[in-house]
Design an enzyme around this catalytic site. Structure first.
Site, PDB file in Angstrom:
ATOM      1  CB  CYS A   1      38.538 -23.094   0.502  1.00  0.00           C
ATOM      2  SG  CYS A   1      37.042 -22.158   0.114  1.00  0.00           S
TER       3      CYS A   1
ATOM      4  CB  CYS B   1      36.822 -23.977  -2.565  1.00  0.00           C
ATOM      5  SG  CYS B   1      37.478 -22.331  -2.215  1.00  0.00           S
TER       6      CYS B   1
END
Length: 329
Positions: A70, A73
């Site tokens: 991600c 993230c």
């Protein structure tokens, strides 16, 4: 005014000196708080109850649902970790890799990451998705965990600041200056104390020293209402020196009440002398006689007074009511 020779000098026996006791160790907020090494941890499906549910009964826990693939993230991680470390134990951060531990996010309906959920009292209370900027993460933490607790130093500074302002309002400039100076010893960038000390210098007629102190304020801090007001008062004090003799101005008005130029100058002198309501009344006299004289010079001067006095000063509030009544009558 010898105390002004060094604005940051310690008090020498004035009544404020007993209240200025700095140096206590700040206490962490958030109840018992969290040890620095425990602020950021990882958890698993098996450890979630202990690491999040149970732990949130003592301190607010932020759960960061993330995955190695991600991109957002990776953007969020350093920012949220930084803010959590600076939270002084008000929150802790627990990270859960959803690839390795999909059960918990599945049960909670987490469909997009990064997702951060705050737990308090054993249950989720709020959350957000996406890589928020630092400022919004700080706002989120304040929302779920409350504002930071003030340190003893901050509480004492606020107390001394309030006392100094009260002394200044009562005309006790010496005591006020000692209080403001004590604060500036601890925090030379304290905007309230700078504004207060500069105001004391203006009252003492030390315009150059007030200007030097104010000019040290960073440009972004000059938007502060207190600082802006003192700058305006300094500007007016400089102007008063060129306005002429008030006795001569009064004589001009006695012989010609419609001498608006003399009346506005006289109003500025009254304001510099601290006679705010009388100064405003002189301007209202001009407005009643000729509201539009010199492109509404009287009204514009009154607005400058408001800026110098501050929005909540009794003279400002009273004059604003009178101005509204005059303009809309």
């Amino acid at each position: 005014m010898s105390d002004f020779d060094n604005p940051y000098a310690p008090s020498t026996g004035g009544q404020m000196s007993g209240t200025v006791t700095f140096g206590d160790t700040p206490k962490p907020a958030g109840g018992a708080g969290v040890a620095a090494g425990d602020l950021i941890t990882d958890t698993t499906t098996a450890g979630f109850t202990a690491d999040v549910i149970n732990a949130s009964r003592d301190v607010t826990v932020l759960v960061d649902f993330w995955a190695p693939w991600c991109g957002p993230c990776k953007q969020l991680t350093p920012v949220i970790e930084k803010v959590v470390r600076e939270s002084n134990g008000r929150v802790k951060l627990v990270k859960l890799n959803i690839d390795d531990h999909p059960a918990i996010p599945g049960q909670m309906g987490i469909q997009s990451i990064p997702a951060v959920v705050a737990f308090s009292g054993g249950k989720p209370v709020d959350g957000f998705m996406g890589a928020l900027p630092e400022s919004q993460i700080r706002e989120f933490i304040e929302k779920v965990a409350g504002p930071p607790a003030k340190s003893s130093n901050e509480e004492q500074i606020e107390q001394v600041l309030a006392q100094s302002r009260e002394a200044f309002a009562a005309g006790d400039v010496e005591t006020a200056a000692r209080g403001f100076g004590a604060i500036l010893q601890m925090d030379q960038a304290h905007v309230g104390a700078i504004a207060g000390m500069a105001g004391c210098m203006l009252e003492a007629g030390e315009l150059d020293r007030a200007e030097k102190l104010l000019n040290a304020v960073p440009m972004e801090e000059r938007k502060d209402l207190e600082i802006a007001a003192v700058f305006k008062r300094l500007e007016m004090a400089r102007e008063v020196a060129d306005l002429g003799d008030p006795v001569e101005l009064e004589a001009r008005l006695a012989s010609n009440p419609a001498d608006h130029e003399a009346r506005i100058k006289f109003a500025k002198i009254l304001n510099a002398q601290g006679h705010r309501e009388a100064a405003a009344d002189e301007l209202f006299t001009v407005m009643r006689m000729d509201r539009n004289w010199e492109d509404e010079a009287a009204r514009k001067t009154l607005l400058e007074f408001f800026e110098a006095w501050g929005p909540v000063d009794p003279a400002t509030l009273s004059a604003r009511r009178k101005l509204s009544s005059l303009l809309f009558s």
